[in-house]
Enzyme design. Sequence first.
Site, mmCIF file in Angstrom:
data_model
loop_
_atom_site.group_PDB
_atom_site.id
_atom_site.type_symbol
_atom_site.label_atom_id
_atom_site.label_comp_id
_atom_site.label_asym_id
_atom_site.label_seq_id
_atom_site.Cartn_x
_atom_site.Cartn_y
_atom_site.Cartn_z
ATOM 1 N N HIS A 11 0.817 -1.220 0.000
ATOM 2 C CA HIS A 11 0.000 0.000 0.000
ATOM 3 C C HIS A 11 0.853 1.273 0.000
ATOM 4 O O HIS A 11 0.321 2.358 -0.200
ATOM 5 C CB HIS A 11 -1.034 -0.002 1.136
ATOM 6 N N ASP A 31 0.062 -7.480 1.387
ATOM 7 C CA ASP A 31 0.606 -6.142 1.582
ATOM 8 C C ASP A 31 2.138 -6.089 1.565
ATOM 9 O O ASP A 31 2.753 -5.441 2.408
ATOM 10 C CB ASP A 31 0.065 -5.563 2.907
ATOM 11 N N SER A 49 4.646 2.347 7.835
ATOM 12 C CA SER A 49 4.363 1.266 6.883
ATOM 13 C C SER A 49 5.532 0.974 5.963
ATOM 14 O O SER A 49 6.105 1.874 5.368
ATOM 15 C CB SER A 49 3.178 1.647 6.010
#
Lengths: 441, 589
Positions: free
Chosen positions: A89, A119, A196
Amino acid sequence: MVKPLITLIKEWITLIIGRTRKYFVIGWLALILISGNVANAAENDLLEAKESQAQISGVIEQVLPAYVFIGGGSGVIISEDGYVLTNYHVVGSSKKWHIYDVNGNIYTARRLGYDSYGDVALLKIESTEKLPYLEIGDSDSLKTGQPVIAIGNPFGQGTSDLIPTVNFGIISALHRFHGPYSDAIQTDAPINPGNSGGPLVTLDGKLIGLNGSIDFRFEFIKVNTGIGYAIPVNQIKKFLPYLKSGGQVDHGYIEGLIIPFPGYYQASAGAKVTTVKSGSQAAGLKIRAGDEIIKIDEYDLTTANRFHSILGTYPAGAEVQFTIRRQDKIFKIKTTLEARPAPVSLVRGGSDTPFLGAAFIETEKSQGQGVEIAEVMPGSPAAESDLRTGDIMTGFDNKKIQSVARLLDLIKTKKPGNTVMIKIKRGLAEFEVPVTLGSKL
Amino acid sequence: MNKLLFWLFSLAALWLGTFSSSGGAENLIIYERQIKLIEEVKPAIVGIRASKDSVNYHGTGALITPAGQILTSTSVVPPAAQDIKIRLTSGQTLEATVVLTDDTTESVILQANPVVDKQVRILEFPYLELGNSDQVSVGQTAYTFGDAMGSINADNQISVSAGLISGIYSLTRTGTYQLEPLSGRYNEVVIETTAAVNGGIDGGPLIAADKKIIGLVCFNYSRARWLGVAIPINKIKSRLNEKIKLPTEQPDQINDAALGFSYLIKDKAPAIVGIKVEFLEKPGPSISPVNPPLPGRRIDSPLPSVEGEYKEYLTRPDGYLSGVLISHDGYILTSYQNVKGKIKNITVSFQADNQKQNFPAEITGWDEELDIALLKVDQLPQETKPLTFPDEIQLKTGHWAIVIGYNPDQLLIQPTVTAGIISATERLNGQTFQLDAKINYGNFGAPVFNVNGDWLGLVGQRGDIAHLGLNSGIGLALTAPQIKKILPDLKKGQKLKRQPTPFLGIQADLGAVDIEGILIGAVIPNTAASRAGLQNGDVIVEFNKVKITIWRSLVNAIKETKIGATVSLKIKRHDKIKEVTVLIGAKEW
């Protein structure tokens, strides 16, 4: 016990050195023994604090050069020829990136393979020099309570000066089934949006996880309250060969094998097969209803949850061994995993087609309850209402949904701008959320 | 010769054996001990499920007797709950019945049925001892264990978090958020911890470094601090009756399994002061939220309006907040947000010689950008110990940073302590550094120290709190040398000399080569960008007719613009090009 020991030592020293020097040596020995243990609690705390911070700051210095800033998130270099790991993402559909390291170097990197469900994305830096990198550790050898550090760029604090944020915490739990992170590492190192794609590192300087996602205590604000999740490197290691080849890498499964994902209130007694679809891969492997899977490769398992959690760490195309118990017999089978069916995205039609912004999939987890959300598009109505990957949508507009097809039919009856109540099951919680449908501009 | 060698060798061995107290390079002994402690505690932690009126409850419990009695709370097993199930680390599920419920301490004792599946009988359960909560000190390590977000009930995994005992106070005296009670709500003295407390951890134990239970984790929290708290175990011990067969206590084990910072308190606490403000007009929520409250309401949630709670989260609480004494003539530093608004009067509270003394104070000067205010009291207690400014400070990423704040409870003396590592040594042009110690309203304005007790800086509410959040692990501290630099201006009450520079007000998501232009990742509130209606996701492609492809070109273009000038931007939004007029604002450094 002490007196005879002292006598013994006295004798021994006398034997070796001679009478006159005996007392000097005894005194010296006594001094050493006493001084080693005299530190009181406060001094001990200070000593331990100094020791631990020396180790922590040392590891940070060692690993920082392998950290990279990518877009609004983070990444980590894992080989000296420039492979870079990040979350899917973070990079999404953009194939070419300028990524920055802490020394101000800018690298051009291509996105190679990606696992959009799990992911993870793999990039490759085009560089002729040898790059600093993190060695990949072994996430199966982690222990709860083990110290870890997370490096990232929460809330973009470090973007303008290229100074990332480093956080410290412990391993809180392992093998957590957190939506698409089916075998997640849980940590209380305070990671936040922006971490992230960044590395989770043990104090020996090895990469053991990729951050991440968070649960949070207060519903109204998305900040860390001590629960962060990371993708374990042992899962990524299985995917790496496929990620290097490029393109979407699917997760693997055995086609036609049904092991229901139990509800959270049922004690699941083993990963028991309830159905084997005729003519399927499972049927071809001679698996029967009533069989119990007790091992996947070297991983023992005793619950259906754990079966799905372990299986979720394998890519399609991987060769996997299953150990099966049938009544009193135990036998093994080897097979190549098929690709799990891809999530269904809502077709984005014209301006009068209602747009939710999420992709749905029917999984073992969602069976009998609804559909699982496989992807949420940033900025979409689904994202605005904080729907998340891994959520099970059980109701749409006060109607029960059992399949993706049913959901699509229901959405088509709505118009852009309509607000509908959506019922969600997330872990042990069940709640309703209003979502205002948008439209494709 | 042989005898000499033997002697030397033996002495060397003895010497090494005495001095080598720490482990090898990878796992220091304190971490090995921590891992071992956790392994030994886990078997006594259980996950609990119960239901009442078709509402499902889940949470944590701790085995406290070898016969299988379990301590948990009324938020996990409410009165008249049915179908109580216990999940052990082994994965076995047992049934349980209630032995005792005490509303005043929110505690419940269950008896586990030792028969599993009508076949196996558990003869003896692992259990944890109850400690002495009157003897805990702030700054010691503590752990939470349990069913965080369903980890035990769903995954058979006990979630563990390490933190400190960070405060001891009465909830009524620090302002408690009034939750709709499931049963009684305990509002008295609690033990606060920085170890993670989330849904499902309630009912679980707060464990000290000697493996004993010092508290029962509950869901209440202080409006000043917003951290997890536990009901002291001694309160619960006094409510147990003869039905509960606690085993005889083992002799006290040495409590040295983990890191602790209590040693800093004695020296630093005298400099910490409390600051209370009586407002003529209290400012409302101080920051306009970047992230509006998330819509929706959990069906099984006992919480009232999410928006109400969110508004409270953004509002400075009443009561005593933190500040620090920096000179014998009465100068005090605090966070500007603590004293912002139309003020009637300010009271500063000192702790000297185990008593509190209050004196009136005036604001001398402040700076909102750096979130600092200087106050002065004309009277001081006899014995004071102000902090002294260091000439310079050494900051290293990964080194411990300890925040010592004022206890928001006026009747209890012990200060609050949170600790973390230095996350970045430079933020905001080197004026601040970043740390991951838990920062909240209770300790904005409090000093940060290193392990040696050297003063590093002052924590504050810099940045958008709705963005960075309370206790998020992202904290910023203004450095002590920077404070020393601006102190003369603060004393004179003069506005700090600033160099205003033209400022747009966006954070960029850099890097995607196939995005031509600058992708806006965040629009900073109250800036030129927000006023012009720029949004997250917009891509700036032109700035006053100049094509923008990289960050540098946008930065330079803004630099060349005059503050207050109007510029025309071309942006791409949802694949359409739009023209936006922006009045360039100013940023002062």
